[in-house]
Design an enzyme around this catalytic site. Structure first.
Site, PDB file in Angstrom:
ATOM      1  CD  GLU A  80      -2.417   2.510  -3.418  1.00 32.93           C
ATOM      2  OE1 GLU A  80      -3.438   3.202  -3.576  1.00 32.93           O
ATOM      3  OE2 GLU A  80      -1.872   2.358  -2.316  1.00 32.93           O
ATOM      4  CG  ASP A  98      -1.754   1.209   1.378  1.00 34.72           C
ATOM      5  OD1 ASP A  98      -2.589   1.428   0.478  1.00 34.72           O
ATOM      6  OD2 ASP A  98      -1.604   1.950   2.369  1.00 34.72           O
TER       7      ASP A  98
END
Length: 712
Positions: A450, A397
């Site tokens: 990401e 993330d």
């Protein structure tokens, strides 16, 4: 009352930094002295291994006892509590838990299996069952274990400090299921809030915050996922799931891990997905963070059950042929008082300077990747999920927030690196090392980033200058294409380049095309909610857009609910709107996704060269006035071709000429305008014959895509 030494008072007052120096068995001037601190006991005896029994004198009313034995030997304590007499093992008679080699690796920051040594581990030492506790707190004056086994009394079990600031203690008779925390006195003598174990394998359900002893070596091992399921030449279609809101019981309660295991994998398999990606399942205190602010990186959240129950869910996914990826959050952590922040009274896991150590957007703390113990803690966590739970991939993330020191910071609000630049050199090294470790130890696993900027070579090998990820989310594709399809068709010709632009860089990384949870929250509307026009056009637009996505190079990711054409934004506090499937319009979208997934899996041209420029060729790029695009996808076999034509206008086009890569008959294997999906059933009657000049004369349905493959 006997005159007491300063050490004795330090034990009584719960501030002794080295309790083994005073408590336990010692040879003092030729005498064998035994000292014990048992605050609740009225009488204590020492029982030697050969039957010798000697009384210990109570030398302070707080519960400090001392006495002598005939010789140094193994012993136990016999204590009187009220009317009962109990034999106890003395924690301060046992040898250290950590070996010299462990301490050496810990000091280097190279211990790849921290989870075998740190935290709480049921074990047997010298024939005695108990739990060994180890925690990092290099700046603490004193650390104690408190829990169910000592009435949460910090004076009862102070730990000993070993090299590099690791504190340890073996507590006999503690066992799996016990709740515990660490009671820490900071460097200035301050008492800190009770801290949860950073390495805990389970934790209490929020709002409670105690850690729970788990024998993770006894966790059932899920069966493996299918071989090579993560490879670049395999179909990768990911169903992104938030476990707390995928489906709920009638009373709006969560499904448990085991209830999810009975429903979710079979559903995802039927829908044709190859992978399930869970939003973070690490323990976290705030439901509204969706798991992205974890306090327990090594603990599956107790919201849905136990670690064993989570194993059952992973196993059920593998049984259905699905790989399991986890969203992993090594970029930041919350500042809840029981968590990692200010853990030993200093900035241990985070940077001390808030210009480096605090996220302005999220109010969270940033890991200090330059500290070897912190980087080791995080890298080991990545390996932990792959080994202990059989996880097949980690989606990392917020990578951009890790890479840039000035991420979302004002001018003058950040500290440059040693070269004066904005790159976080320690984070770069951490990410590279993590990827090397993951692929080195688990070649079948993968990682995905990401990463929302143009950082180069995110999914390229470390030895060629890359970050080493297996995949990267294509955020640019997502933003450009959603912007395009949200326009009224009459205006799309002015935005034609937003579709074309993505192919300029589509093969610079191993891309995943993400329609993730982030795109259906915070006022962005649902995917269906972005589609313009009347009701028919909205659904046709959505069918065309999903079809465009599955025909486009790159692996696929859909957040749960996208396959249902949810009208409202995602709400983590409620279930998906499964009742919509009673309406043919929404059921048609679900059928479309199911068929697209199976088409993507069964047509090699659509997946074998997802990340290879030789697997793609434009056929039509210049028909902006009619909002039409066409291209061919190619597999490794010379006849493994698939022509994709997308009409983003509401008009039907007859005799639309598209160059055919091969002569002969082409079958229309998919048409998003099929009445099966809620369309108008305009199409090519199943097949088209290439003309002598090798063109296909097609009927293009409105707001739709058609896929054609050569007849075998």
């Amino acid at each position: 009352m006997t005159h007491l030494s300063p050490e004795a008072f330090a034990i009584i007052e719960g501030r002794h930094a080295d309790p083994f120096r005073y408590l336990g068995q010692h040879n003092v001037d030729g005498q064998t002295i035994v000292r014990a601190f048992l605050p609740e006991a009225s009488r204590v005896e020492v029982v030697g291994e050969h039957g010798e029994v000697a009384p210990l004198a109570r030398i302070h009313d707080a519960g400090l006892f001392t006495g002598t034995m005939s010789s140094m030997q193994r012993y136990r304590l016999r204590a009187t509590f009220g009317d009962s007499v109990t034999d106890l093992e003395d924690p301060y008679r046992f040898l250290p838990i950590l070996g010299d080699f462990d301490l050496h690796l810990l000091g280097e920051g190279n211990h790849e299996r921290l989870y075998d040594k740190l935290g709480a581990h049921p074990m047997v030492i010298d024939g005695v069952d108990g739990v060994g506790f180890v925690v990092l707190a290099p700046n603490a004056r004193r650390v104690s274990v408190v829990g169910d086994f000592n009435f949460w009394n910090a004076r009862r079990h102070p730990m000993r400090v070993r090299g590099n600031g690791y504190w340890e203690l073996f507590i006999p008779r503690a066992r799996a299921g016990d709740h515990y925390k660490f009671d820490i006195i900071g460097p200035q003598g301050e008492h800190l809030p009770l801290k949860s174990d950073p390495m805990a394998f389970a934790a209490e359900m929020r709002p409670k915050t105690a850690s729970i002893v788990v024998d993770e070596t006894r966790l059932p091992r899920p069966r493996p996922a299918p071989h090579d399921i993560n490879k670049l030449n395999k179909p990768v279609s990911i169903y992104e799931v938030h476990l707390g809101s995928w489906r709920r019981k009638d009373n709006n309660q969560w499904l448990t891990y085991r209830e999810l295991a009975e429903q979710l994998p079979a559903y995802a398999r039927d829908m044709g997905f190859t992978h399930i990606e869970f939003l973070p399942i690490n323990e976290h205190p705030f439901d509204g963070s969706w798991g992205y602010q974890p306090t327990g990186l090594y603990a599956p959240t107790s919201r849905f059950g136990s670690p064993e129950d989570f194993c059952a869910l992973v196993d059920a996914c593998h049984r259905e042929g699905l790989a399991v990826w986890l969203d992993w959050v090594p970029g930041h952590f919350p500042d809840d008082p029981h968590g990692l922040g200010h853990f030993d009274g200093t900035a241990l896991y985070e940077h001390a300077n808030p210009m480096q150590g605090r996220h302005l957007d999220w109010g969270t703390l940033i890991y200090n990747y330059g500290r070897t113990e912190v980087a080791n803690f995080l890298r080991s966590n990545a390996l932990f999920w792959l080994e202990r739970y059989g996880i097949d991939g980690l989606r990392v993330d917020a990578v951009a927030s890790m890479l840039y020191l000035d991420y979302s910071r004002p001018s003058g609000g950040w500290i440059p690196n040693k070269y004066g630049g904005r790159e976080n050199l320690e984070a770069i090294e951490f990410l590279r090392r993590t990827n090397i470790d993951v692929f080195g130890h688990f070649p079948q696993a993968t990682t995905a980033a990401e990463e929302s900027t143009a950082w180069p070579q995110v999914s390229r090998p470390v030895d060629t200058g890359g970050l080493g990820f297996g995949y990267k989310w294509n955020m640019g594709w997502m933003h450009d294409t959603l912007r395009y399809v949200s326009k009224d068709p009459i205006h799309r010709k002015y935005h034609h380049g937003e579709i074309l632009f993505g192919l300029h860089y589509a093969f610079s990384e191993n891309f995943i095309l993400p329609l993730s949870h982030d795109e259906v929250v915070h006022g962005k509307r649902s995917i269906l909610g972005r589609m313009p026009g009347d009701d028919w056009q909205r659904f046709a637009n959505l069918r065309a857009y999903y079809s465009f996505m599955f025909g486009h190079p790159g692996k696929k990711l859909l957040f749960m609910g996208c396959e249902l054409a949810q009208e409202r934004e995602w709400n983590h506090d409620t279930s998906l709107d499964w009742h919509l499937l009673g309406d043919a319009r929404y059921a048609g979208i679900q059928a479309l996704i199911r068929d697209l997934n199976h088409l993507y899996r069964n047509q090699p041209a659509l997946h074998e060269r997802d990340c290879d420029p030789e697997g793609f060729e434009w056929l039509i790029t210049d028909d902006a006035d009619r909002n039409v695009f066409a291209w061919v996808r190619k597999g490794f076999d010379e006849r493994a071709h698939c022509v994709v034509v997308v009409n983003f206008s509401p008009n039907v086009y007859y005799n639309y000429r598209v160059r055919a890569p091969l002569g002969g008959t082409w079958r229309e294997v998919f048409n998003s305008d099929s009445s099966h999906y809620g369309g108008s059933n305009v199409g090519n009657v199943g097949q088209v014959h290439a003309s002598e000049d090798q063109h296909l004369n097609l009927i293009l349905p409105p707001m739709a895509a058609v896929f054609l493959v050569p007849e075998a």
